[in-house]
Design a protein around this motif. Structure first.
Motif, mmCIF file in Angstrom:
data_model
loop_
_atom_site.group_PDB
_atom_site.id
_atom_site.type_symbol
_atom_site.label_atom_id
_atom_site.label_comp_id
_atom_site.label_asym_id
_atom_site.label_seq_id
_atom_site.Cartn_x
_atom_site.Cartn_y
_atom_site.Cartn_z
ATOM 1 N N ARG A 132 0.758 -1.198 -0.009
ATOM 2 C CA ARG A 132 0.132 0.004 0.046
ATOM 3 C C ARG A 132 0.930 1.161 0.090
ATOM 4 O O ARG A 132 0.788 2.215 -1.003
ATOM 5 C CB ARG A 132 -0.930 -0.042 1.249
ATOM 6 N N ASP A 133 1.735 1.190 0.758
ATOM 7 C CA ASP A 133 2.746 2.792 0.899
ATOM 8 C C ASP A 133 3.782 2.784 -0.182
ATOM 9 O O ASP A 133 3.761 3.828 -0.549
ATOM 10 C CB ASP A 133 3.483 2.450 2.475
ATOM 11 N N THR A 134 4.173 1.695 -0.705
ATOM 12 C CA THR A 134 5.086 1.883 -1.969
ATOM 13 C C THR A 134 4.075 2.114 -3.064
ATOM 14 O O THR A 134 4.529 2.977 -3.877
ATOM 15 C CB THR A 134 5.784 0.431 -2.203
ATOM 16 N N THR A 135 3.039 1.613 -3.368
ATOM 17 C CA THR A 135 2.100 1.936 -4.439
ATOM 18 C C THR A 135 1.861 3.398 -4.498
ATOM 19 O O THR A 135 1.986 3.885 -5.580
ATOM 20 C CB THR A 135 0.654 1.215 -4.271
ATOM 21 N N ALA A 136 1.670 3.938 -3.067
ATOM 22 C CA ALA A 136 1.162 5.362 -2.917
ATOM 23 C C ALA A 136 2.476 6.187 -3.649
ATOM 24 O O ALA A 136 2.311 7.261 -4.320
ATOM 25 C CB ALA A 136 1.060 5.858 -1.785
ATOM 26 N N VAL A 137 3.632 5.677 -3.216
ATOM 27 C CA VAL A 137 4.896 6.518 -3.740
ATOM 28 C C VAL A 137 5.232 6.323 -5.319
ATOM 29 O O VAL A 137 5.531 7.315 -5.867
ATOM 30 C CB VAL A 137 6.166 5.952 -2.874
ATOM 31 N N VAL A 138 4.946 5.172 -5.810
ATOM 32 C CA VAL A 138 5.184 4.846 -6.985
ATOM 33 C C VAL A 138 4.114 5.731 -7.896
ATOM 34 O O VAL A 138 4.700 6.261 -9.049
ATOM 35 C CB VAL A 138 5.010 3.162 -7.500
ATOM 36 N N THR A 139 2.999 5.847 -7.720
ATOM 37 C CA THR A 139 2.079 6.470 -8.515
ATOM 38 C C THR A 139 2.108 8.170 -8.364
ATOM 39 O O THR A 139 1.959 8.734 -9.289
ATOM 40 C CB THR A 139 0.455 6.346 -7.959
ATOM 41 N N ALA A 140 2.497 8.528 -7.180
ATOM 42 C CA ALA A 140 2.932 9.844 -6.928
ATOM 43 C C ALA A 140 3.929 10.338 -7.679
ATOM 44 O O ALA A 140 4.052 11.526 -7.948
ATOM 45 C CB ALA A 140 2.996 10.109 -5.394
ATOM 46 N N ASN A 141 4.948 9.409 -7.970
ATOM 47 C CA ASN A 141 6.136 9.970 -8.911
ATOM 48 C C ASN A 141 6.046 9.511 -10.327
ATOM 49 O O ASN A 141 7.034 9.491 -10.985
ATOM 50 C CB ASN A 141 7.392 9.378 -8.032
ATOM 51 N N GLY A 142 4.647 9.296 -10.608
ATOM 52 C CA GLY A 142 4.483 9.008 -12.206
ATOM 53 C C GLY A 142 4.564 7.703 -12.599
ATOM 54 O O GLY A 142 4.427 7.394 -13.786
#
Length: 407
Positions: free
Chosen positions: A183-193
């Motif tokens: 969950r937390d890594t997905t949020a970072v991946v999507t936030a950075n394009g």
């Protein structure tokens, strides 16, 4: 006569409270419970080494020479929440434990978190990763010391996306920890394009990852994110190497990797892996001196993992708080409030603080596993790539979902 009786009663009551307060302040007995996985896939990163770390913290505190009596007991939760909570209840109700430390496995950790709050004990978690401990499930009795899934995602995960790893496939341990890390890594991946194009969940302590790795390989994702830990991570990386996944252009992201994992995998296979930790034995003279003492007491002569280092630092800070209070009030909330009011400062993590939500703030470090030719000793595995300041590594208070912040 009536007035005199009331005055006498008030004086007696005041004296009773004063005596009770003095007795509490002079109570210098403490019992620490080290609850861990003592024999399973997380035993190497916590287990007996975490119990040893707690013992060393007590010895180094010097409180025994000041009249304090501090006992340590240990337990094996076997990675099962029901067993973990049963041990915790036994410890508080029968054994009169004041504090529980370590507790790897996020499912167990969250369950024990509730018991500690109910019993008004102290809980210093070093082993579990879920960031929920200082967010939606925060507690006034809990301090989360070493690392968490937010930190792992915003350091390792973010660095890989920015380096061009913009498509991800997750291989996730099917319990609370894996879900939180994905969950937390997905949020970072999507936030950075970036984009998550798929994922698969595996049971805890899985010996055969072939079917999961074939799905990850077929996805053609640039990054295969490993949202697992301990023995599951080592087995995944070893079997991925056998499948030749790295040679096909895909990169493994070991989102949580420990020193003992690299030892188990071997430098030949692990070389080049990027990951984040908050402690490494070879950082400076202080960490090397502690790690030497620690390794001499370990049966396998291993230096401490960051989880074991976190147990040591957390117990040291807890004991400093008790000494500052003048005794043990056997009141978890009161002790944790005192811990939060004092800056953290130790040889292993340096200077930091405990936020109102219970999150301990200290630096995080991006590492890369050395090539075999670069290693100069049996545990010389890491080279430092970068440092992330604590106020950037962990959840900002403005984003925390902890109810304690609303008071």
């Amino acid at each position: 006569m009536k007035t005199r009786s009331i005055a006498s009663l008030l004086l007696t009551t005041a004296l009773s409270f004063a005596v009770a307060g003095a007795a509490s302040a002079q109570d210098k007995t403490v019992k620490i419970g080290a609850l861990s996985d003592q024999s399973g896939l997380y035993a190497d990163l916590g287990g007996p080494g975490s119990t040893l770390a707690a013992q060393m913290a007590v010895e180094d505190s010097g409180l025994a020479g000041k009249g304090w009596k501090i006992d340590i007991i240990s337990g094996d939760h076997q990675n099962k929440p029901d067993i973990g909570t049963a041990i915790a209840r036994q410890w508080f109700d029968v054994d009169k434990v004041d504090i529980i430390v370590d507790v790897p496995n996020s499912g167990v950790a969250l369950a024990v978190n509730n018991v500690v709050k109910e019993k008004n004990g102290v809980y210093i978690n070093s082993g579990a990763a879920t960031s929920d401990l200082t967010n939606a499930q925060c507690s006034p009795n809990t301090v989360h010391w070493t690392y968490d899934t937010y930190m792992l995602a915003h350091t390792t995960g973010q660095a890989l996306v920015k380096a061009g790893g913009d498509t991800w496939f997750f291989l996730t341990a099917d319990y609370a920890f894996g879900a939180a890390l994905e969950r937390d890594t997905t949020a970072v991946v999507t936030a950075n394009g970036g984009k998550v194009i798929g994922g698969v969940k595996h049971p805890l302590n899985t010996p055969d990852f072939s079917s999961f790795l074939l799905q990850a390989q077929a996805s053609k994702a640039k990054i295969i994110g490993l949202a697992n830990a301990g023995g599951d991570t080592t087995n995944t990386i070893k079997q991925a190497s056998e499948f030749g996944i790295g040679k096909g252009g895909q990169k493994l992201a070991a989102l949580l990797l420990f020193l003992t994992d690299v030892k188990a995998i071997g430098l030949e296979t692990a070389q080049g892996l990027n990951f984040t930790e908050t402690f490494y034995w070879d950082m400076n003279d202080q960490t090397r001196a502690f790690s030497k003492r620690f390794a001499e007491k370990m049966k396998n002569n291993a230096p401490p993992t960051m989880v074991q280092a976190g147990v040591y630092a957390g117990v040291r800070h807890y004991l400093k708080a008790l000494e500052a209070l003048g005794g043990n009030p056997h009141d978890g909330i009161k002790v944790v409030e005192k811990m939060k009011s004092m800056p953290t400062d130790d040889d292993l993590f340096g200077k930091g603080e405990i936020q109102p939500n219970g999150r301990t703030i200290h630096n995080a470090y991006l590492f890369e596993v050395k090539k075999p030719s670069e290693s100069k000793g049996p545990w010389d595995f890491y080279k430092l790539v970068g440092t992330v300041p604590g106020d950037q590594a962990f959840t900002p208070l403005s984003e925390s979902k902890c109810a304690l912040l609303k008071k």
